[in-house]
Design a protein around this motif. Structure first.
Motif, PDB file in Angstrom:
ATOM      1  N   VAL A   1       1.034  -1.285  -0.059  1.00  0.00           N
ATOM      2  CA  VAL A   1      -0.029   0.132   0.003  1.00  0.00           C
ATOM      3  C   VAL A   1       0.774   1.129  -0.020  1.00  0.00           C
ATOM      4  O   VAL A   1       0.573   2.214  -0.784  1.00  0.00           O
ATOM      5  N   ALA A   2       1.928   1.102   0.779  1.00  0.00           N
ATOM      6  CA  ALA A   2       2.811   2.477   0.896  1.00  0.00           C
ATOM      7  C   ALA A   2       3.503   2.647  -0.587  1.00  0.00           C
ATOM      8  O   ALA A   2       3.673   3.788  -0.997  1.00  0.00           O
ATOM      9  N   GLU A   3       3.961   1.703  -1.207  1.00  0.00           N
ATOM     10  CA  GLU A   3       4.600   1.629  -2.358  1.00  0.00           C
ATOM     11  C   GLU A   3       3.536   2.257  -3.465  1.00  0.00           C
ATOM     12  O   GLU A   3       3.931   3.171  -4.522  1.00  0.00           O
ATOM     13  N   LYS A   4       2.280   1.880  -3.328  1.00  0.00           N
ATOM     14  CA  LYS A   4       1.395   2.271  -4.499  1.00  0.00           C
ATOM     15  C   LYS A   4       1.013   3.856  -4.248  1.00  0.00           C
ATOM     16  O   LYS A   4       0.705   4.504  -5.251  1.00  0.00           O
ATOM     17  N   LEU A   5       0.872   4.214  -2.822  1.00  0.00           N
ATOM     18  CA  LEU A   5       0.422   5.538  -2.747  1.00  0.00           C
ATOM     19  C   LEU A   5       1.787   6.693  -3.112  1.00  0.00           C
ATOM     20  O   LEU A   5       1.650   7.478  -3.876  1.00  0.00           O
ATOM     21  N   ILE A   6       3.132   6.114  -2.892  1.00  0.00           N
ATOM     22  CA  ILE A   6       4.263   6.534  -3.395  1.00  0.00           C
ATOM     23  C   ILE A   6       4.235   6.901  -5.032  1.00  0.00           C
ATOM     24  O   ILE A   6       4.401   7.883  -5.610  1.00  0.00           O
TER      25      ILE A   6
END
Length: 588
Positions: free
Chosen positions: A258-263
């Motif tokens: 999820v963090a990677e997709k947000l970034i």
């Protein structure tokens, strides 16, 4: 009002507390500090995260510690490295007027040799995680045989993390006549067992109802299909431009994903989970504390002990396996008397857990629909305009103004405003024009809809968080000025520099007249009608023809009609020009 001085603290301690800016004790501090100072007793204290528990046990421990005795007199056990370091920092701040008092932290993920060297200096107080201190006891580096005080902080969380046997082993190495102080947010069976086995007739203090969440947090949930969970997260973030949030996932893998997709999608985000090295964890938390990242995606274990002020929202991307953990999560926001929002993204199969959570926190979870694309665009546009208005002018640009005027001389005032706003606004409009479909998956008709209900009116008002308001305080102001009841004003949504609220439409004349010439502390306060979009056909967005954006036809081609909240009094000629592909048109 009680003061720290009146609780029986010595001058060096209450003066240090005063210097830190604390004037009045919290309820847990007011009840526990005098009790611990007056007698040697065991204690079980139940209070939620963020209520000031560290000072409640830390100040009495410091006062009871003999500074001239260079031996370990007290040990504090905490579940995570972050909380261990937080407690150590706070105790050192309280002890700044006590020269000669040593406080040392021992925890995993750092050099055990360095920590052993610190211990060899005989600090009076050790703050430790269970695993590391057990290891150091086993190696003969730490001796707890003569301590007078043992504090278990976040005891329920330590046991949830599997430290029961470690805690039993550590406590067995301590004197039987010591005082044990146990602090916990909840009282599960294993915590009660610790109290029975290692404490003698402990006094009990409960601040608030057991497990009950703080009243300063508003609880909401949104139902979506499983495949729309991430899209729902984006909408919640985009609908709150000033958001500063912790987003909880169940697993380390989901947290990282999820963090990677947000970034990738352009958000300032970071991941916090157990697979990170200590250096990576420090970098992620450092960026979040400094607000260089606005979204921290975390597992429950990794987020324990996060000491960050002003978290505005907690988002439960996935519910925790243990329902009781919801209280710990939501306690990250709404701290120190400030308001916060806890938002849950649910699938329909998880609806049964709503009742379980409500029972634990003693509050309702309000079912809401996700904001639609045009509503988000409207919020973002107002946020952008507010941000431009409040930006301080950099004097360094003064020398460039003549050249800038030459470049922009062919543009009218309205065209210049439109182009300037479109630079930032276009990306939201383009995205949500393509992704405008409803994501909600709710069979219930009792949903608090994001659309304006029949017979209701929604308003924009130019005050928000930066003016010192949260949703409760703004609602109180509106009730006072309008003379309405608490149920007559609803859906109060406070942003950084502006807000929205709803009333029944019968009150619209009263609202508009009350705020026609209204000022607050010398500042003019404006209220305008906020017309939310109705659901359109295949073309996507539709709005009142007198007010703003419209799309039509299968292709969803965009035009801009005369007038409207996004471009006021736009001439028909400008609209036609935009339709044909003008660079000034939002979305290009």
């Amino acid at each position: 009002m009680l003061s720290f001085e009146s609780l029986g603290l010595n001058a060096p301690l209450w003066e240090a507390v005063r210097d830190l800016g604390y004037e009045n004790p919290t309820p847990i501090q007011a009840e526990v500090i005098p009790m611990l100072l007056e007698s040697e007793t065991d204690l079980v204290a139940l209070a939620q995260t963020g209520t000031g528990k560290t000072a409640a046990f830390g100040l009495p421990l410091l006062q009871k510690t003999e500074v001239d005795q260079r031996k370990t007199q007290g040990v504090i056990l905490s579940p995570t490295r972050e909380l261990c370091l937080q407690i150590t920092r706070e105790l050192k701040n309280y002890a700044k007027n006590l020269p000669g008092l040593g406080i040392t932290a021992v925890y995993g993920g750092a050099s055990i040799r360095d920590q052993a060297r610190d211990i060899s200096r005989n600090p009076q107080i050790i703050v430790a995680t269970p695993g590391r201190i057990k290891d150091m006891i086993g190696r003969g580096m730490i001796n707890l045989s003569s301590i007078g005080y043992c504090i278990l902080d976040e005891a329920d969380e330590m046991l949830n993390m599997g430290f029961y046997e470690d805690i039993k082993d550590i406590l067995s190495k301590t004197p039987k006549d010591k005082s044990t102080w146990l602090f916990s947010a909840t009282m599960p069976g294993e915590v009660a067992r610790i109290a029975r086995e290692f404490m003698h007739q402990p006094k009990e203090v409960t601040v608030g109802t057991k497990n009950k969440a703080t009243d300063t947090v508003r609880h909401e949930y949104y139902t979506v299909s499983g495949r729309h969970r991430y899209a729902a997260l984006r909408r919640l973030v985009d609908a709150h431009p000033g958001i500063f949030s912790v987003i909880f996932c169940r697993t380390k893998r989901d947290t990282q994903r999820v963090a990677e997709k947000l970034i990738e999608d352009g958000y300032n985000a970071g991941a916090l989970h157990g697979d990170l090295s200590q250096n990576q964890r420090d970098l992620v938390m450092g960026a979040f504390r400094k607000k260089q990242s606005q979204l921290l995606v975390a597992t429950d274990v990794a987020a324990r002990g996060i000491d960050v002020d002003n978290i505005t929202h907690v988002i439960h991307y996935q519910l925790p396996d243990e329902t009781e953990t919801y209280t710990h999560r939501s306690g990250r926001t709404g701290r120190a008397g400030k308001s916060g929002v806890s938002m849950v993204i649910l699938t329909r199969s998880e609806m049964r857990r709503v009742r379980q959570i409500e029972k634990i926190i003693g509050q309702p979870l309000v079912q809401k629909e996700l904001p639609d694309g045009m509503e988000i665009c409207e919020i973002q546009l107002y946020h952008l305009v507010s941000k431009i208005r409040d930006t301080e002018i950099n004097p360094a640009i003064e020398g460039f103004i003549p050249a800038i005027r030459d470049v922009l001389e062919d543009l009218s005032r309205d065209e210049l405003i439109q182009k300037m706003v479109s630079v930032e606004f276009s990306r939201f409009f383009e995205f949500y024009n393509k992704n405008s479909a409803s994501l909600s998956d709710s069979p219930s008709k009792s949903v608090e809809s994001s659309e304006i209900g029949k017979g209701q009116a929604r308003y924009f008002i130019n005050i928000g968080e930066r003016d010192g308001f949260d949703w409760m305080e703004l609602k109180d102001l509106l009730k006072k000025e309008l003379g309405l009841g608490k149920d007559d004003i609803f859906h109060v949504d406070v942003k950084d520099g502006f807000s929205f609220f709803n009333t029944d439409s019968v009150f619209t004349p009263l609202v508009m007249e009350t705020f026609r010439r209204f000022s607050l502390k010398g500042r003019p306060i404006h209220v305008e009608m906020s017309t939310k979009p109705r659901e359109g056909g295949k073309g996507g967005f539709r709005k009142n023809k007198k007010k703003g954006w419209k799309t039509s036809g299968k292709g969803g081609k965009k035009t801009f009609s005369k007038g409207g909240s996004f471009r006021q009094k736009q001439k028909a000629k400008k609209a036609n020009k935009a339709k044909k592909g003008s660079k000034g048109r939002p979305g290009k």
